[in-house]
Write an enzyme that holds these catalytic residues in place. Structure first.
Site, PDB file in Angstrom:
ATOM      1  N   ASP A 376      19.979  47.242  24.364  1.00 33.35           N
ATOM      2  CA  ASP A 376      20.979  47.839  23.507  1.00 33.35           C
ATOM      3  C   ASP A 376      20.464  47.912  22.067  1.00 33.35           C
ATOM      4  OD1 ASP A 376      23.697  48.884  23.370  1.00 33.35           O
ATOM      5  OD2 ASP A 376      24.167  47.126  22.159  1.00 33.35           O
ATOM      6  N   GLU A 423      18.098  52.079  24.831  1.00 37.61           N
ATOM      7  CA  GLU A 423      19.337  52.706  24.377  1.00 37.61           C
ATOM      8  C   GLU A 423      19.040  53.292  23.006  1.00 37.61           C
ATOM      9  OE1 GLU A 423      22.074  53.566  22.011  1.00 37.61           O
ATOM     10  OE2 GLU A 423      22.219  51.383  21.814  1.00 37.61           O
ATOM     11  N   ASP A 476      30.747  52.926  26.935  1.00 42.82           N
ATOM     12  CA  ASP A 476      31.299  53.043  25.590  1.00 42.82           C
ATOM     13  C   ASP A 476      32.029  54.364  25.357  1.00 42.82           C
ATOM     14  OD1 ASP A 476      30.560  50.561  24.566  1.00 42.82           O
ATOM     15  OD2 ASP A 476      28.578  51.255  23.942  1.00 42.82           O
TER      16      ASP A 476
END
Length: 612
Positions: A376, A423, A476
């Site tokens: 992430d 990501e 998300d």
């Protein structure tokens, strides 16, 4: 000298005209330069061909000699290793005790993935979440597992709980994390106590637990830190507000704490061992059936954690241990004040001098739990936003240089190949893309982001690149249906109708799924909510909103039978777009929801039968 063309467009167009022979400037194999200087577009001509770039496939044969037998037969296309899968966090699985667990329902989900032709199960972080908002991205320990995922029925099967210990099953519904914690943690503690109290009865488990403890030395620091956070007078305080002895890790103070809290330390490690045992059984079951697990690693760790307390020299902390700078992202189109995450930042120079051993340990643990790891906020490895710890928003900060490729060189030297998914969403500068490409990591494409900004939008299907993961939407995002109903602008809806087809809006979730599967991207991952055609009532997370996230669950234990038609549809498009494993065969189990197939060639028949 380079070959050039006239300064008007017409000759350039004639070179590429399908009605004319190609210009020799494009096909010459002579060692002179073949570059074409174009005043009206980018230089698309090839480099000069050399023996190194085009080796002779038959170096021992003279010109004019017969070629080997079978030369004229068209070769079979090499496998592209295209694949697809589902993102579903274990807390979202069915289960009788208010939360998904890594027990029977995890195995049933793997069976459903196999029956659907999928090769990937992507997860959110498995670490124990903080207990205010229960976000798995605000974990209490980067290396530990969430004990709430341990299956109570599995503990009963091991003899660590009795049937009478188990709670009354609850109806399907979203997870109520505080209620689950209150009901389940005492039972987990009881199971740990039973295990620790009878080494003779549980000799095999004790042998395994001792091996786990030896192979994962980090768990000792995690257990000690957890025990200290429960001590009256320390509970509720940040560790940098603890007394100097334990705050600054004086050896005598730590040894005294280990002796005093040995029971709590052992109980913590017992639960971590049990989590590890159950999770690795799920991983082995999935891998044996051709399903890979893709985990998730938040780039930052919480300040109130053993990760920081035991390694304070590796973080940007003050003399007392409190953070000096914290993480976040600057203001952008989505937030006027940016996002202030508040995690302490790394002292990258200290990590470099330590040869990135902390990161090696972290990825080593990830390789135990997963087959591949999504990192992430990958962009912070190139450049990261640093905000003073006293700031109340992320508006006032500064970009600072990250470790770059040196970190990944250290990982490869210590661990070999480390499969990483970067990501790389948000504002991505060229150095981030260059770093991702340098290490060969795939990036991410999200179809919900594709429909504004014109034809060069990197998320549009025609701009997708092969080494990428494509998502209709991530955890998300809104669900695709929820976005189409409430987030999609009219001009975006019109472009979708022109680009995908006027009928796309009639089943927008699966229209996006099909677009993802047909793309050139090697990997496609779809949120389970989109497979089920759900709206935003099933949304997993809303960034910037602290409360009310992470609770969605897929349904009751009958859900895999209820999703037989969706399984068949996934199987059909997976086969159509060359994403089935070469040796795929449908499982013959009842739970899989499809009859037995002898080979990939029978997929369509199997899919039709399953849908019926």
């Amino acid at each position: 000298m380079p070959t050039t063309i006239a300064s008007t467009p017409a000759p350039f167009l004639r070179i590429w005209s399908p009605r004319s022979r190609p210009s020799l400037a494009f096909v010459s194999h002579r060692r002179i330069s073949t570059r074409v200087a174009s005043p009206i577009g980018p230089d698309l001509s090839p480099e000069a061909v050399t023996p190194a770039s085009h080796p002779d496939p038959f170096p021992t044969l003279a010109k004019g000699a017969p070629l080997p037998e079978g030369y004229g037969e068209p070769p079979s296309a090499p496998p592209k290793h295209r694949r697809s899968g589902i993102i579903l966090h274990p807390t979202s699985l069915p289960g009788p005790y208010g939360i998904g667990e890594i027990g029977e329902e995890a195995f049933r989900f793997v069976d459903w993935l196999v029956a659907s032709g999928q090769q990937i199960w992507q997860l959110l972080p498995l670490c124990p979440p903080e207990t205010e908002y229960w976000s798995p991205y605000s974990g209490l320990d980067a290396l530990c597992g969430n004990p709430l995922l341990i299956p109570l029925n599995g503990l009963k099967d091991l003899g660590l709980l009795k049937e009478t210990d188990l709670p009354v099953p609850s109806p399907p519904g979203d997870a109520d994390f505080p209620a689950v914690y209150a009901a389940k943690m005492p039972l987990l503690e009881k199971a740990a106590a039973v295990l620790l109290a009878d080494p003779a009865r549980f000799a095999d488990l004790h042998t395994e637990m001792a091996a786990f403890r030896q192979e994962n030395a980090w768990v000792e620091q995690s257990a000690l830190f957890s025990a200290l956070t429960e001590v009256p007078g320390l509970a509720g305080l940040a560790w940098w507000d603890w007394p100097e002895g334990v705050r600054d890790r004086h050896p005598a103070a730590l040894e005294a704490a280990r002796r005093e809290h040995a029971g709590r330390i052992d109980a913590f490690i017992a639960l971590q061992y049990l989590f590890d045992r159950f999770w690795k059984a799920v991983k082995a079951y999935a891998n044996d059936r051709g399903v890979l697990l893709i985990g998730d690693m938040p780039i930052y760790v919480g300040g109130q954690s053993a990760d920081v307390w035991a390694n304070r020299t590796l973080f940007a902390l003050g003399p007392d241990g409190a953070p000096v700078e914290v993480s976040g992202v600057p203001p952008d189109a989505f937030s006027d004040s940016g996002q202030l995450w508040g995690s302490p930042l790394y002292d990258w120079q200290a990590h470099s001098e330590d040869r990135y051993r902390w990161w090696v340990q972290r990825f080593q643990r990830s390789l135990q739990l997963y087959d591949e790891t999504r990192v992430d906020h990958f962009r912070a490895f190139a450049g990261y936003w640093a905000v003073g710890a006293q700031e109340e928003t992320a508006m006032n900060g500064v970009w600072k240089k990250g470790p770059g490729i040196e970190l990944f060189e250290a990982l490869e030297a210590a661990l070999g190949h480390v499969p990483i998914l970067a990501e790389d969403l948000g504002v991505i500068t060229p150095d981030v893309t260059a770093l991702r490409e340098a290490i060969g990591a795939p990036g991410m494409v999200v179809l919900q982001f594709a429909w504004g900004g014109g034809a060069t939008n990197t998320h549009l299907p025609h701009n997708i690149y092969q080494n990428s993961f494509v998502y209709p939407g991530t955890h998300d995002n809104q669900t695709v249906l929820g976005w189409y109903k409430a987030g999609c602008r009219p001009e975006e809806a019109r472009l979708i109708a022109r680009y995908i087809g006027a009928e796309a809006g009639q089943d927008i979730s699966w229209a996006f799924i099909r677009e993802a599967y047909k793309s050139v991207a090697r990997t496609v991952v779809v949120a389970m909510q989109d497979v089920m055609r759900l709206d935003d009532s099933a949304r997993m997370n809303t960034p910037g909103k602290a409360a009310g996230n992470w609770a969605w669950r897929v349904g009751g234990s009958s859900i895999w039978d209820e999703l037989r038609a969706e399984s068949a549809d996934l199987l059909a498009i997976t086969q159509m777009y060359d994403r089935l494993p070469l040796d795929w065969k449908a499982p013959g189990t009842k739970d899989a929801g499809t009859p037995e197939a002898e080979s990939v060639s029978e997929v369509e028949t199997v899919a039709e039968a399953a849908a019926a």
